[in-house]
Design a protein around this motif. Structure first.
Motif, PDB file in Angstrom:
ATOM      1  N   THR A  44       0.829  -1.210   0.000  1.00 55.78           N
ATOM      2  CA  THR A  44       0.000   0.000   0.000  1.00 55.78           C
ATOM      3  C   THR A  44       0.857   1.250   0.000  1.00 55.78           C
ATOM      4  O   THR A  44       0.574   2.211  -0.717  1.00 55.78           O
ATOM      5  N   THR A  45       1.901   1.256   0.801  1.00 50.31           N
ATOM      6  CA  THR A  45       2.794   2.409   0.905  1.00 50.31           C
ATOM      7  C   THR A  45       4.233   1.949   0.757  1.00 50.31           C
ATOM      8  O   THR A  45       4.537   0.748   0.845  1.00 50.31           O
ATOM      9  N   ASP A  46       5.141   2.895   0.570  1.00 43.36           N
ATOM     10  CA  ASP A  46       6.529   2.554   0.333  1.00 43.36           C
ATOM     11  C   ASP A  46       7.187   1.916   1.559  1.00 43.36           C
ATOM     12  O   ASP A  46       8.090   1.096   1.431  1.00 43.36           O
ATOM     13  N   ASP A  47       6.721   2.267   2.763  1.00 41.45           N
ATOM     14  CA  ASP A  47       7.342   1.763   3.989  1.00 41.45           C
ATOM     15  C   ASP A  47       6.541   0.654   4.663  1.00 41.45           C
ATOM     16  O   ASP A  47       6.788   0.316   5.820  1.00 41.45           O
ATOM     17  N   GLU A  48       5.593   0.070   3.945  1.00 39.20           N
ATOM     18  CA  GLU A  48       4.702  -0.929   4.556  1.00 39.20           C
ATOM     19  C   GLU A  48       5.447  -2.106   5.167  1.00 39.20           C
ATOM     20  O   GLU A  48       5.139  -2.541   6.294  1.00 39.20           O
ATOM     21  N   LEU A  49       6.414  -2.643   4.469  1.00 37.68           N
ATOM     22  CA  LEU A  49       7.098  -3.837   4.951  1.00 37.68           C
ATOM     23  C   LEU A  49       7.808  -3.567   6.271  1.00 37.68           C
ATOM     24  O   LEU A  49       7.730  -4.367   7.210  1.00 37.68           O
ATOM     25  N   THR A  50       8.488  -2.433   6.359  1.00 36.33           N
ATOM     26  CA  THR A  50       9.200  -2.097   7.590  1.00 36.33           C
ATOM     27  C   THR A  50       8.239  -1.853   8.738  1.00 36.33           C
ATOM     28  O   THR A  50       8.457  -2.319   9.864  1.00 36.33           O
ATOM     29  N   ARG A  51       7.155  -1.149   8.480  1.00 37.04           N
ATOM     30  CA  ARG A  51       6.181  -0.876   9.531  1.00 37.04           C
ATOM     31  C   ARG A  51       5.509  -2.150  10.030  1.00 37.04           C
ATOM     32  O   ARG A  51       5.200  -2.278  11.220  1.00 37.04           O
ATOM     33  N   SER A  52       5.287  -3.106   9.133  1.00 38.10           N
ATOM     34  CA  SER A  52       4.563  -4.318   9.498  1.00 38.10           C
ATOM     35  C   SER A  52       5.433  -5.381  10.138  1.00 38.10           C
ATOM     36  O   SER A  52       4.985  -6.112  11.034  1.00 38.10           O
ATOM     37  N   THR A  53       6.675  -5.495   9.686  1.00 41.04           N
ATOM     38  CA  THR A  53       7.514  -6.603  10.126  1.00 41.04           C
ATOM     39  C   THR A  53       8.844  -6.185  10.740  1.00 41.04           C
ATOM     40  O   THR A  53       9.537  -7.023  11.319  1.00 41.04           O
ATOM     41  N   GLY A  54       9.215  -4.932  10.572  1.00 44.86           N
ATOM     42  CA  GLY A  54      10.513  -4.485  11.064  1.00 44.86           C
ATOM     43  C   GLY A  54      11.651  -4.762  10.113  1.00 44.86           C
ATOM     44  O   GLY A  54      12.795  -4.361  10.357  1.00 44.86           O
ATOM     45  N   ARG A  55      11.366  -5.441   9.014  1.00 45.42           N
ATOM     46  CA  ARG A  55      12.417  -5.738   8.037  1.00 45.42           C
ATOM     47  C   ARG A  55      12.746  -4.500   7.228  1.00 45.42           C
ATOM     48  O   ARG A  55      11.867  -3.698   6.904  1.00 45.42           O
ATOM     49  N   PRO A  56      14.005  -4.310   6.886  1.00 46.21           N
ATOM     50  CA  PRO A  56      14.374  -3.146   6.081  1.00 46.21           C
ATOM     51  C   PRO A  56      13.945  -3.315   4.627  1.00 46.21           C
ATOM     52  O   PRO A  56      13.697  -4.435   4.166  1.00 46.21           O
ATOM     53  N   GLY A  57      13.846  -2.197   3.933  1.00 45.40           N
ATOM     54  CA  GLY A  57      13.526  -2.243   2.511  1.00 45.40           C
ATOM     55  C   GLY A  57      12.243  -1.512   2.196  1.00 45.40           C
ATOM     56  O   GLY A  57      11.269  -1.593   2.943  1.00 45.40           O
ATOM     57  N   THR A  58      12.262  -0.775   1.082  1.00 43.47           N
ATOM     58  CA  THR A  58      11.075  -0.062   0.647  1.00 43.47           C
ATOM     59  C   THR A  58      10.445  -0.773  -0.540  1.00 43.47           C
ATOM     60  O   THR A  58      11.098  -1.571  -1.219  1.00 43.47           O
ATOM     61  N   ALA A  59       9.181  -0.475  -0.785  1.00 40.73           N
ATOM     62  CA  ALA A  59       8.477  -1.100  -1.903  1.00 40.73           C
ATOM     63  C   ALA A  59       9.184  -0.825  -3.224  1.00 40.73           C
ATOM     64  O   ALA A  59       9.424  -1.750  -4.017  1.00 40.73           O
ATOM     65  N   GLN A  60       9.525   0.422  -3.460  1.00 37.20           N
ATOM     66  CA  GLN A  60      10.096   0.779  -4.755  1.00 37.20           C
ATOM     67  C   GLN A  60      11.500   0.202  -4.929  1.00 37.20           C
ATOM     68  O   GLN A  60      11.882  -0.153  -6.048  1.00 37.20           O
ATOM     69  N   ARG A  61      12.260   0.077  -3.853  1.00 34.34           N
ATOM     70  CA  ARG A  61      13.574  -0.556  -3.975  1.00 34.34           C
ATOM     71  C   ARG A  61      13.441  -2.051  -4.262  1.00 34.34           C
ATOM     72  O   ARG A  61      14.338  -2.671  -4.832  1.00 34.34           O
ATOM     73  N   MET A  62      12.294  -2.623  -3.897  1.00 32.22           N
ATOM     74  CA  MET A  62      12.028  -4.036  -4.190  1.00 32.22           C
ATOM     75  C   MET A  62      11.376  -4.219  -5.558  1.00 32.22           C
ATOM     76  O   MET A  62      11.052  -5.338  -5.944  1.00 32.22           O
ATOM     77  N   GLY A  63      11.157  -3.112  -6.276  1.00 31.10           N
ATOM     78  CA  GLY A  63      10.612  -3.207  -7.629  1.00 31.10           C
ATOM     79  C   GLY A  63       9.105  -3.158  -7.707  1.00 31.10           C
ATOM     80  O   GLY A  63       8.524  -3.627  -8.701  1.00 31.10           O
ATOM     81  N   HIS A  64       8.443  -2.569  -6.694  1.00 27.75           N
ATOM     82  CA  HIS A  64       6.987  -2.509  -6.676  1.00 27.75           C
ATOM     83  C   HIS A  64       6.500  -1.089  -6.393  1.00 27.75           C
ATOM     84  O   HIS A  64       6.863  -0.491  -5.371  1.00 27.75           O
ATOM     85  N   LEU A  65       5.691  -0.579  -7.294  1.00 23.71           N
ATOM     86  CA  LEU A  65       5.116   0.750  -7.116  1.00 23.71           C
ATOM     87  C   LEU A  65       3.989   0.663  -6.092  1.00 23.71           C
ATOM     88  O   LEU A  65       3.038  -0.096  -6.273  1.00 23.71           O
ATOM     89  N   PRO A  66       4.060   1.428  -4.992  1.00 24.60           N
ATOM     90  CA  PRO A  66       3.013   1.349  -3.972  1.00 24.60           C
ATOM     91  C   PRO A  66       1.658   1.798  -4.513  1.00 24.60           C
ATOM     92  O   PRO A  66       1.568   2.668  -5.388  1.00 24.60           O
ATOM     93  N   MET A  67       0.604   1.224  -3.975  1.00 21.60           N
ATOM     94  CA  MET A  67      -0.742   1.591  -4.398  1.00 21.60           C
ATOM     95  C   MET A  67      -1.019   3.071  -4.154  1.00 21.60           C
ATOM     96  O   MET A  67      -1.756   3.706  -4.921  1.00 21.60           O
ATOM     97  N   ALA A  68      -0.453   3.617  -3.097  1.00 21.43           N
ATOM     98  CA  ALA A  68      -0.658   5.031  -2.791  1.00 21.43           C
ATOM     99  C   ALA A  68      -0.112   5.932  -3.893  1.00 21.43           C
ATOM    100  O   ALA A  68      -0.593   7.057  -4.080  1.00 21.43           O
TER     101      ALA A  68
END
Length: 275
Positions: free
Chosen positions: A210-234
Motif C-alpha cells: 500500500t505504501t513505500d514503507d509498509e514492509l518495515t512498519r509491518s515486520t521491522g524488516r528493512p527495505g522499501t516497496a520501490q527498492r524491491m521493484g513494486h510501485l506502492p498503491m498510494a
C-alpha cells in the motif's frame, strides 16, 4: 484470477503479522499470483505460473482436462518475470505432453543458466520455448503485446545479462476488441506505460504494498516497496484517474497488505465473462 497474492501467499506460512493472523482466524487464503486468459473460452493461457498452480487449476472448471485422456485447454504460459514465485509452477506442469512457454530472451537465459528450470523441465516434457518480443499472436483470437517495465534481476540471477527482466502484457481479443493489461510487477509508472494502458478495458496493477514503507512498519524488516521493484498503491492510484473509462484493480498483494474494496482483486475473480 487464479491467484492474487505476492510470493509466499497470504497468510504466509511463517508470518504472524496482523494481516496473516486475521486471515488464519477467518479462514481466508490468497494463493500466489497467476492469471488465466482466453479469447474463445477454449484455448487458455497462463500469465506466469506460481507455485500454487496445481491447486488453482484443480479448482477452475474451465481448465479441467478432457474429453481426451490427456487433452487440456491449456495452450501455454506467458512469463513476465524470472522470479521464483512466477516460474516455479512450471515444474508442476511437467506431466504435460507439451508446454509452450513465452518469455523474453533475458528471462529465458536466466531460467536456463542461473536457475536451470528450463533444462530440468525439458527432461520431463516436450518444451516449446518461444521468444516474446513486443507482440505475439495466440490461439483462440488473442494478441499479446509486451512492454518492458523493469530491469530488476531475481536474487538468484546475480549479474546475469539482459535488460528485459520485468514485463507488462496487454491481451486483446481480436473478435470483440476487449483488452486486458497485466502489470502485477510494476516498479514505476512511466509515460510509456501510461500509453500502454490507454484505452484498455481492464488493468490489473501491482498491489504488492500500500505504501513505500509498509514492509518495515509491518515486520521491522528493512527495505522499501520501490527498492524491491513494486510501485506502492498510494502512488499508482492517482495515476489511474488519467484513464476514467478503464477499470483498474490490484493483484499480487503481499501478506502484509491489509487493503480491501472494489478495486482489490481476489482469487477466482472473473474479469471478463463475454466469451
Amino acid at each position: 484470477m487464479l491467484g492474487s497474492a505476492a510470493g509466499g501467499g497470504a497468510p504466509q506460512w511463517n508470518c504472524a503479522c496482523p494481516v496473516c493472523r486475521d486471515a488464519r482466524r477467518d479462514g481466508r487464503d490468497r494463493t500466489q499470483d497467476t492469471v488465466a486468459v482466453t479469447g474463445d473460452g477454449t484455448a487458455w493461457y497462463l500469465l506466469n505460473a506460481g507455485p500454487d498452480i496445481r491447486t488453482q487449476i484443480l479448482r477452475t472448471p474451465e481448465l479441467a482436462p478432457g474429453p481426451g485422456l490427456r487433452e487440456t485447454p491449456l495452450r501455454g504460459v506467458l512469463l513476465t518475470t524470472a522470479e521464483l514465485d512466477h516460474t516455479l509452477g512450471l515444474l508442476s506442469l511437467r506431466e504435460a505432453v507439451r508446454i509452450s512457454v513465452f518469455a523474453t530472451a533475458t528471462v529465458t537465459h536466466a531460467l536456463t543458466t542461473a536457475f536451470p528450470l528450463r533444462p530440468m523441465l525439458g527432461a520431463y516434457t516436450d518444451l516449446d520455448w518461444r521468444d516474446m518480443p513486443t507482440g505475439v499472436v495466440l490461439d483462440g483470437g488473442l494478441v499479446a503485446q509486451r512492454i518492458t517495465v523493469g530491469t530488476k534481476r531475481p536474487r538468484y540471477a546475480g549479474d546475469a545479462p539482459g535488460d528485459d527482466w520485468v514485463s507488462a502484457l496487454r491481451l486483446t481479443d481480436t473478435r470483440g476488441g476487449s483488452s486486458f493489461v497485466y502489470a502485477t510487477c510494476l516498479p514505476v509508472w512511466t509515460p510509456a506505460f501510461d500509453v500502454f494502458v490507454a484505452g484498455a478495458d481492464e488493468v490489473l496493477l501491482d498491489g504488492t504494498f500500500t505504501t513505500d514503507d509498509e514492509l518495515t512498519r509491518s515486520t521491522g524488516r528493512p527495505g522499501t516497496a520501490q527498492r524491491m521493484g513494486h510501485l506502492p498503491m498510494a502512488v499508482s492510484r492517482p495515476m489511474t484517474a488519467r484513464h476514467p473509462a478503464t477499470r483498474f484493480r490490484y493483484g499480487h498483494l503481499n501478506n502484509t497488505n491489509p487493503s480491501s474494496g472494489d478495486d482489490i482483486a481476489g482469487d477466482g475473480l472473473e474479469l471478463f465473462t463475454d466469451h
